[in-house]
Design a protein around this motif. Structure first.
Motif, PDB file in Angstrom:
ATOM      1  N   LEU A 194       7.929   3.621  -4.123  1.00 40.67           N
ATOM      2  CA  LEU A 194       6.492   3.489  -3.902  1.00 40.67           C
ATOM      3  C   LEU A 194       6.171   2.303  -3.003  1.00 40.67           C
ATOM      4  N   GLY A 195       6.871   1.193  -3.225  1.00 39.76           N
ATOM      5  CA  GLY A 195       6.619   0.004  -2.417  1.00 39.76           C
ATOM      6  C   GLY A 195       7.020   0.179  -0.969  1.00 39.76           C
ATOM      7  N   LEU A 196       8.134   0.856  -0.734  1.00 44.07           N
ATOM      8  CA  LEU A 196       8.582   1.091   0.635  1.00 44.07           C
ATOM      9  C   LEU A 196       7.574   1.945   1.395  1.00 44.07           C
ATOM     10  N   LEU A 197       7.120   3.019   0.769  1.00 44.84           N
ATOM     11  CA  LEU A 197       6.144   3.904   1.406  1.00 44.84           C
ATOM     12  C   LEU A 197       4.843   3.167   1.687  1.00 44.84           C
ATOM     13  N   GLY A 198       4.331   2.467   0.692  1.00 45.06           N
ATOM     14  CA  GLY A 198       3.039   1.806   0.834  1.00 45.06           C
ATOM     15  C   GLY A 198       3.036   0.694   1.861  1.00 45.06           C
ATOM     16  N   ASN A 199       4.028  -0.186   1.811  1.00 42.05           N
ATOM     17  CA  ASN A 199       4.054  -1.323   2.735  1.00 42.05           C
ATOM     18  C   ASN A 199       4.360  -0.900   4.161  1.00 42.05           C
ATOM     19  N   VAL A 200       5.178   0.125   4.329  1.00 40.97           N
ATOM     20  CA  VAL A 200       5.419   0.644   5.681  1.00 40.97           C
ATOM     21  C   VAL A 200       4.123   1.218   6.257  1.00 40.97           C
ATOM     22  N   LEU A 201       3.339   1.915   5.432  1.00 32.39           N
ATOM     23  CA  LEU A 201       2.050   2.431   5.899  1.00 32.39           C
ATOM     24  C   LEU A 201       1.102   1.306   6.284  1.00 32.39           C
ATOM     25  N   VAL A 202       1.128   0.208   5.522  1.00 31.88           N
ATOM     26  CA  VAL A 202       0.290  -0.944   5.865  1.00 31.88           C
ATOM     27  C   VAL A 202       0.676  -1.492   7.233  1.00 31.88           C
ATOM     28  N   LEU A 203       1.962  -1.651   7.476  1.00 31.03           N
ATOM     29  CA  LEU A 203       2.421  -2.182   8.761  1.00 31.03           C
ATOM     30  C   LEU A 203       2.103  -1.215   9.899  1.00 31.03           C
ATOM     31  N   ILE A 204       2.250   0.086   9.659  1.00 31.59           N
ATOM     32  CA  ILE A 204       1.900   1.081  10.674  1.00 31.59           C
ATOM     33  C   ILE A 204       0.411   1.024  10.988  1.00 31.59           C
ATOM     34  N   THR A 205      -0.396   0.857   9.923  1.00 29.38           N
ATOM     35  CA  THR A 205      -1.843   0.779  10.114  1.00 29.38           C
ATOM     36  C   THR A 205      -2.210  -0.389  11.009  1.00 29.38           C
ATOM     37  N   TYR A 206      -1.640  -1.551  10.735  1.00 34.38           N
ATOM     38  CA  TYR A 206      -1.953  -2.721  11.543  1.00 34.38           C
ATOM     39  C   TYR A 206      -1.353  -2.623  12.948  1.00 34.38           C
ATOM     40  N   LEU A 217       6.663  -5.514  -9.988  1.00 34.73           N
ATOM     41  CA  LEU A 217       5.774  -4.376  -9.725  1.00 34.73           C
ATOM     42  C   LEU A 217       4.738  -4.675  -8.652  1.00 34.73           C
ATOM     43  N   HIS A 218       4.452  -5.956  -8.408  1.00 37.60           N
ATOM     44  CA  HIS A 218       3.397  -6.295  -7.452  1.00 37.60           C
ATOM     45  C   HIS A 218       3.707  -5.815  -6.046  1.00 37.60           C
ATOM     46  N   CYS A 219       4.992  -5.608  -5.747  1.00 39.70           N
ATOM     47  CA  CYS A 219       5.389  -5.217  -4.390  1.00 39.70           C
ATOM     48  C   CYS A 219       4.797  -3.878  -3.962  1.00 39.70           C
ATOM     49  N   CYS A 220       4.507  -3.010  -4.907  1.00 39.63           N
ATOM     50  CA  CYS A 220       3.970  -1.699  -4.542  1.00 39.63           C
ATOM     51  C   CYS A 220       2.501  -1.531  -4.930  1.00 39.63           C
ATOM     52  N   LEU A 221       1.856  -2.586  -5.437  1.00 41.81           N
ATOM     53  CA  LEU A 221       0.460  -2.466  -5.836  1.00 41.81           C
ATOM     54  C   LEU A 221      -0.508  -2.705  -4.689  1.00 41.81           C
ATOM     55  N   ASN A 222      -0.173  -3.626  -3.783  1.00 44.80           N
ATOM     56  CA  ASN A 222      -1.100  -3.950  -2.703  1.00 44.80           C
ATOM     57  C   ASN A 222      -1.504  -2.744  -1.864  1.00 44.80           C
ATOM     58  N   PRO A 223      -0.566  -1.910  -1.387  1.00 48.70           N
ATOM     59  CA  PRO A 223      -0.987  -0.735  -0.600  1.00 48.70           C
ATOM     60  C   PRO A 223      -1.866   0.227  -1.387  1.00 48.70           C
ATOM     61  N   ILE A 224      -1.602   0.375  -2.683  1.00 46.63           N
ATOM     62  CA  ILE A 224      -2.432   1.257  -3.503  1.00 46.63           C
ATOM     63  C   ILE A 224      -3.860   0.740  -3.554  1.00 46.63           C
ATOM     64  N   LEU A 225      -4.003  -0.569  -3.693  1.00 41.87           N
ATOM     65  CA  LEU A 225      -5.336  -1.163  -3.729  1.00 41.87           C
ATOM     66  C   LEU A 225      -6.043  -0.991  -2.391  1.00 41.87           C
ATOM     67  N   TYR A 226      -5.317  -1.116  -1.294  1.00 44.66           N
ATOM     68  CA  TYR A 226      -5.932  -0.898   0.009  1.00 44.66           C
ATOM     69  C   TYR A 226      -6.451   0.534   0.128  1.00 44.66           C
ATOM     70  N   ALA A 227      -5.656   1.497  -0.356  1.00 42.90           N
ATOM     71  CA  ALA A 227      -5.993   2.910  -0.178  1.00 42.90           C
ATOM     72  C   ALA A 227      -7.199   3.311  -1.009  1.00 42.90           C
ATOM     73  N   PHE A 228      -7.303   2.797  -2.239  1.00 47.95           N
ATOM     74  CA  PHE A 228      -8.342   3.274  -3.148  1.00 47.95           C
ATOM     75  C   PHE A 228      -9.599   2.410  -3.138  1.00 47.95           C
TER      76      PHE A 228
END
Length: 362
Positions: free
Chosen positions: A46-58, A294-305
């Motif tokens: 989950l963390g890999l998917l979310g953080n990679v999406l954050v970097l792609i977004t930026y 667990l915090h490593c995969c929470l930040n992207p979820i918070l951005y999305a929702f």
């Protein structure tokens, strides 16, 4: 006296030998490792998917225009660094650190590096939001300096995090009690004085610099921001900090239990402790450590929702990926039909078919 610390990296006092049965601190090791493997795998995926999406977004959709954007990019990089280390941590804990001393030092140190850098960056984010909202007049005209200041601050934070993590890189080592025992990755010290110093210094720095100091900064900044917004009666501006505030709160909820247990254990470090009590503390440290990871995969979820802009950018990414797949699929079918139409008949004889490379688009 053996100046060795237990497998779970958590600051156990030197054992003295009495005429009593020794305390087995590794009684539940296999069960703990098995449970941690599933948890780490979930966090990693989950963390890999979310953080990679954050970097792609930026990188492609939302350029890092503000200091907060630059800080969030660095938080994603710090989380991604630790997430990439998780599979190696899983493998080594299952195979009693078969990759050797370098893996023991590096993988344990990466978590410390991630902890300090992420927490200090989140403190900087709260400070930037404080200046932008509470001290709005002073922030006017500073836009052209944003990238210079943000990159300088991020560089200082990364160097500081590396410096604070050096004891972990230096003193973590593989330990084998005897020739028949399994190797453990834990703190190991050459002298009793060094052991006593580091057993107090390392957890104290983690709790004080890596948690309570950023917590105080965040509490002051966000309390001031909330008071300013309430006086201004402008709730639209609250949306600008809602995502960051949620990220900080999630980070605190993940790390507060672990730091509290570490603090309690450090206070009792050089006092006499019972075997059952020590086993319970080690179990609590193991459970709360997983929560901290667990915090490593929470930040992207918070951005999305929560973040409207990030949610729109994520939707744009998904739409672009869908359009790209659909275009490649149509292009591939058209190319395949064309190649089949003009392919000579003798190509299909002999039970084999010559595939057209143009029909396979990446």
């Amino acid at each position: 006296i053996n100046h060795h610390m237990d497998f779970d990296d958590e600051y156990i006092d030197d054992m003295e030998y009495y005429d009593v049965e020794p305390c087995d601190l590794r009684s539940n090791y296999e069960q703990v490792v098995t449970i941690q493997t599933y948890i780490y795998s979930f966090i990693c995926a989950l963390g890999l998917l979310g953080n990679v999406l954050v970097l792609i977004t930026y990188a492609f959709y939302k350029k890092a225009k503000t200091m907060t954007d630059v800080y969030l990019v660095n938080v994603a990089l710090a989380d991604l660094l630790f997430i990439m280390a998780l599979p190696l941590i899983i493998y080594n804990e299952q195979h009693v650190w078969s990759m050797g001393t370098w893996a023991c030092k590096l993988l344990r140190g990466i978590y410390s590096l991630n902890l300090y850098s992420s927490m200090l960056l989140l403190a900087c984010i709260s400070g930037d939001r404080y200046i932008a909202i509470v001290k709005a007049r002073h922030s006017i005209g500073m836009h052209f300096k944003t990238h210079i200041y943000s990159r300088l601050v991020c560089s200082v934070i990364w160097f500081l995090a590396i410096g604070l993590s050096m004891p972990t890189f230096i003193y973590y080592d593989l330990y084998v009690e005897n020739s028949t025992a399994e190797a453990e990755c834990s703190y190991s010290f050459a002298t009793s004085g060094t052991a006593q110093l580091m057993k107090i210094l390392v957890p104290s720095l983690q709790v004080a610099v890596g948690f309570f100091t950023p917590l105080l900064v965040m509490s002051f900044c966000y309390c001031s921001i909330i008071l300013t917004l309430l006086r201004a009666r402008n709730y639209e501006r609250h949306k600008a900090v809602r995502v960051v505030l949620a990220v900080v709160l999630a980070f605190i909820l993940c790390h507060l239990p672990y730091n509290a247990v570490v603090l309690i254990h450090t206070i009792k470090l050089f006092k006499e402790r019972g075997c059952e009590s020590e086993q319970q503390v080690l179990l609590a440290l193991s459970v709360t450590k997983n929560l901290a990871y667990l915090h490593c995969c929470l930040n992207p979820i918070l951005y999305a929702f929560i973040g409207v802009k990030f949610r729109n950018h994520f939707c744009k990414i998904m739409a672009d990926i869908w359009c790209l797949r659909k275009r490649n699929f149509i292009s591939g079918r058209s190319s395949q039909q064309t190649s089949e139409l003009y392919l000579p008949a003798h190509k299909f004889t002999g039970g084999s078919v010559q595939e057209n490379p143009s029909s396979f688009s990446m």
